[in-house]
Scaffold this active site. Structure first.
Site, PDB file in Angstrom:
ATOM      1  N   TYR A 112       0.669   4.464  -2.343  1.00 54.52           N
ATOM      2  CA  TYR A 112      -0.352   5.256  -2.297  1.00 54.52           C
ATOM      3  C   TYR A 112      -0.186   5.925  -0.864  1.00 54.52           C
ATOM      4  O   TYR A 112      -0.253   7.255  -0.939  1.00 54.52           O
ATOM      5  CB  TYR A 112      -1.554   4.465  -2.248  1.00 54.52           C
ATOM      6  CG  TYR A 112      -3.054   5.301  -2.163  1.00 54.52           C
ATOM      7  CD1 TYR A 112      -3.506   6.118  -3.231  1.00 54.52           C
ATOM      8  CD2 TYR A 112      -3.588   5.185  -0.875  1.00 54.52           C
ATOM      9  CE1 TYR A 112      -4.740   6.703  -3.203  1.00 54.52           C
ATOM     10  CE2 TYR A 112      -4.790   6.029  -0.779  1.00 54.52           C
ATOM     11  CZ  TYR A 112      -5.420   6.601  -1.728  1.00 54.52           C
ATOM     12  OH  TYR A 112      -6.524   7.328  -1.672  1.00 54.52           O
ATOM     13  N   GLY A 162     -13.426 -10.618   8.636  1.00 48.13           N
ATOM     14  CA  GLY A 162     -14.462  -9.659   8.398  1.00 48.13           C
ATOM     15  C   GLY A 162     -14.571  -8.780   9.604  1.00 48.13           C
ATOM     16  O   GLY A 162     -15.360  -7.761   9.890  1.00 48.13           O
ATOM     17  N   ARG A 212     -10.306   1.413  11.260  1.00 50.84           N
ATOM     18  CA  ARG A 212     -10.365   3.098  10.735  1.00 50.84           C
ATOM     19  C   ARG A 212     -11.610   3.746  11.116  1.00 50.84           C
ATOM     20  O   ARG A 212     -12.624   3.323  10.701  1.00 50.84           O
ATOM     21  CB  ARG A 212     -10.108   3.015   9.328  1.00 50.84           C
ATOM     22  CG  ARG A 212      -9.942   4.224   8.621  1.00 50.84           C
ATOM     23  CD  ARG A 212      -9.771   4.409   7.075  1.00 50.84           C
ATOM     24  NE  ARG A 212      -8.487   3.550   6.801  1.00 50.84           N
ATOM     25  CZ  ARG A 212      -8.438   3.187   5.739  1.00 50.84           C
ATOM     26  NH1 ARG A 212      -9.574   2.949   4.693  1.00 50.84           N
ATOM     27  NH2 ARG A 212      -7.108   2.938   5.175  1.00 50.84           N
ATOM     28  N   VAL A 270     -14.828  -2.016  -1.292  1.00 51.43           N
ATOM     29  CA  VAL A 270     -15.489  -2.782  -0.594  1.00 51.43           C
ATOM     30  C   VAL A 270     -16.980  -2.750  -0.957  1.00 51.43           C
ATOM     31  O   VAL A 270     -17.703  -3.747  -1.257  1.00 51.43           O
ATOM     32  CB  VAL A 270     -15.164  -2.977   0.766  1.00 51.43           C
ATOM     33  CG1 VAL A 270     -15.760  -1.715   1.428  1.00 51.43           C
ATOM     34  CG2 VAL A 270     -16.142  -4.194   1.486  1.00 51.43           C
ATOM     35  N   ARG A 276       0.883  -1.217   0.016  1.00 54.67           N
ATOM     36  CA  ARG A 276       0.123  -0.088  -0.026  1.00 54.67           C
ATOM     37  C   ARG A 276       0.903   1.462   0.167  1.00 54.67           C
ATOM     38  O   ARG A 276       0.315   2.384  -0.049  1.00 54.67           O
ATOM     39  CB  ARG A 276      -0.994   0.043   1.260  1.00 54.67           C
ATOM     40  CG  ARG A 276      -1.870  -1.290   1.234  1.00 54.67           C
ATOM     41  CD  ARG A 276      -2.663  -1.233   2.600  1.00 54.67           C
ATOM     42  NE  ARG A 276      -3.986  -0.313   2.507  1.00 54.67           N
ATOM     43  CZ  ARG A 276      -5.018  -0.747   2.226  1.00 54.67           C
ATOM     44  NH1 ARG A 276      -5.264  -1.935   2.080  1.00 54.67           N
ATOM     45  NH2 ARG A 276      -6.019   0.211   2.280  1.00 54.67           N
ATOM     46  N   GLN A 309     -12.151  -6.674  10.716  1.00 55.27           N
ATOM     47  CA  GLN A 309     -11.501  -5.012  10.466  1.00 55.27           C
ATOM     48  C   GLN A 309     -12.715  -4.344  10.126  1.00 55.27           C
ATOM     49  O   GLN A 309     -13.788  -4.450   9.741  1.00 55.27           O
ATOM     50  CB  GLN A 309     -10.505  -5.119   9.212  1.00 55.27           C
ATOM     51  CG  GLN A 309     -11.174  -5.289   7.778  1.00 55.27           C
ATOM     52  CD  GLN A 309     -11.445  -6.712   7.444  1.00 55.27           C
ATOM     53  OE1 GLN A 309     -11.677  -7.817   8.169  1.00 55.27           O
ATOM     54  NE2 GLN A 309     -11.372  -6.921   6.043  1.00 55.27           N
TER      55      GLN A 309
END
Ligand code: NAD
Ligand code: UDP
Length: 315
Positions: free
Chosen positions: A145, A207, A277, A187, A142, A209
């Site tokens: 980015y 699942g 997050r 998603v 990642r 997260q």
């Protein structure tokens, strides 16, 4: 007064919504895009509008234009796409920022940067306030980015300090809504398209997260409020919806709302996928008087309707 506004990445999901709102407000809009991930169909509705102009251009190369403000949104946002050509992703974030900041400096105009919650990486502080410096693997999948966007922020604040360019940096958290590309890999679009097509819903990892999802209209409103602030409001400011959901719950919710019979399958979690997050939006509330208004179920139902229509057109 009527302004001429440059929107880089204006052919993308967020950029096309922003172009629509700027045109509605009576501005002239120059949309610049190289269609790396954007779609021509996103800008079809504006093509006959005399206040709209499109330029096919890659922001990693300089461009000379006369405008009154710049929204710099050009950059693939979906992990699948930004990892497709990681060197180009870093170039878009860094060389692109230098080119757009150079333009803003020559013209003495404000420039807004679409930064991201990814600057926090896999955060150890929760929810994430702007003061948190983040936890990013500089050599992970990642990184092109995350580090590209972090370097762009550095450039924005150095152009502010060194050259007095009026910069505005917003850190955007996961945003969704109509005009997302059905196959862009994020998603919400993945789950809705899989559910509507009665295909397997692919939950990565177990699942557990979490993410916080903001509806596009709220996001565009926040971005435009930021541009209207006085010169000393530079950000960075988080923009996102603090409602936090596990990806497993999101899959169940979308399956229920689409009345789908799709099975839910658990697949391996991609490298460095953030565990949780959620934005702390106190600063956006105080400085922009902004709070998102659209509840996830409401936003999802608009988005599901959009994809239902889109998939019908494809058949
Ligand atoms: P998107 O992929 O739909 O749009 C990005 C647009 O930029 C596309 O039209 C693409 O073709 C264009 N582009 C890419 N590289 C370019 C280049 N070198 N030159 C010119 N155009 C280029 O993504 P989006 O969701 O609309 O995101 C817009 C911006 O917001 C991005 O900068 C992204 O990093 C940021 N952001 C979005 C989210 C989100 O959840 N949507 C979250 C955080 C940050
Ligand atoms: N995800 C998933 N299934 C998918 C696509 C994504 O479970 O088909 C997960 C992904 O692993 C991540 C979360 O959903 O934990 C959000 O992914 P997305 O690609 O939308 O953006 P990110 O927030 O990771 O940048």
């Amino acid at each position: 007064m009527k302004s001429t506004i440059l929107v880089t990445g204006g052919g993308g999901f967020l950029g096309s919504h922003l172009c629509a709102r700027l045109l509605e407000e009576g501005n002239e809009v120059i949309c610049l895009d190289n269609f790396f991930t954007g779609q021509k169909r996103n800008i079809y509705p504006f093509m006959n509008n005399p206040a709209f102009e499109f330029i096919r251009h890659d922001i990693t190369f300089p461009i000379f234009l006369e405008v009154d403000a710049i929204y710099n949104l050009a950059c693939p946002a979906s992990p699948v796409h930004y990892q497709r050509d990681p060197v180009q992703t870093t170039k878009t974030s860094v060389h692109g920022a230098i080119n757009m900041l150079g333009l803003a400096k020559r013209l003495g105009i404000p420039i807004l940067q679409a930064s991201t919650s990814e600057v926090y990486g896999d955060p150890e502080v929760h929810p994430q306030p702007e003061e948190y410096w983040g936890n990013v693997n500089p050599v992970g999948r990642r990184a092109c980015y995350d580090e590209g966007k972090r370097c762009a922020e550095t450039l924005f604040f150095d152009y502010y300090e060194q050259h007095g360019v009026p910069v505005k940096v917003v850190r955007i958290f996961n945003t969704y809504g109509p005009a997302m590309d059905p196959y862009d890999g994020r998603v919400i679009s993945n789950f809705i398209v899989q559910a509507l097509q009665q295909k397997t819903i692919t939950v990565q990892g177990d699942g557990s997260q979490t993410r916080s999802f903001c509806y596009v209209d709220d996001m565009v409103d926040g971005i435009m409020r930021m541009m209207r602030t006085s010169e000393n409001t530079t950000g960075p400011i988080n923009l996102g919806n603090p409602g936090e959901y596990t990806i497993g719950n999101l899959a169940e919710m979308i399956k229920r709302m689409t009345r789908s019979n799709s099975p839910i399958e658990y697949t391996p979690l991609p490298e460095n996928d953030p565990v949780r997050r959620c934005p702390d939006i106190t600063k956006a509330d105080n400085e922009l008087d902004w709070q998102p208004e659209t509840h996830l179920e409401t936003g999802l139902s608009h988005t599901i309707e959009y994809f239902r229509q889109k998939l019908k057109e494809e058949n």
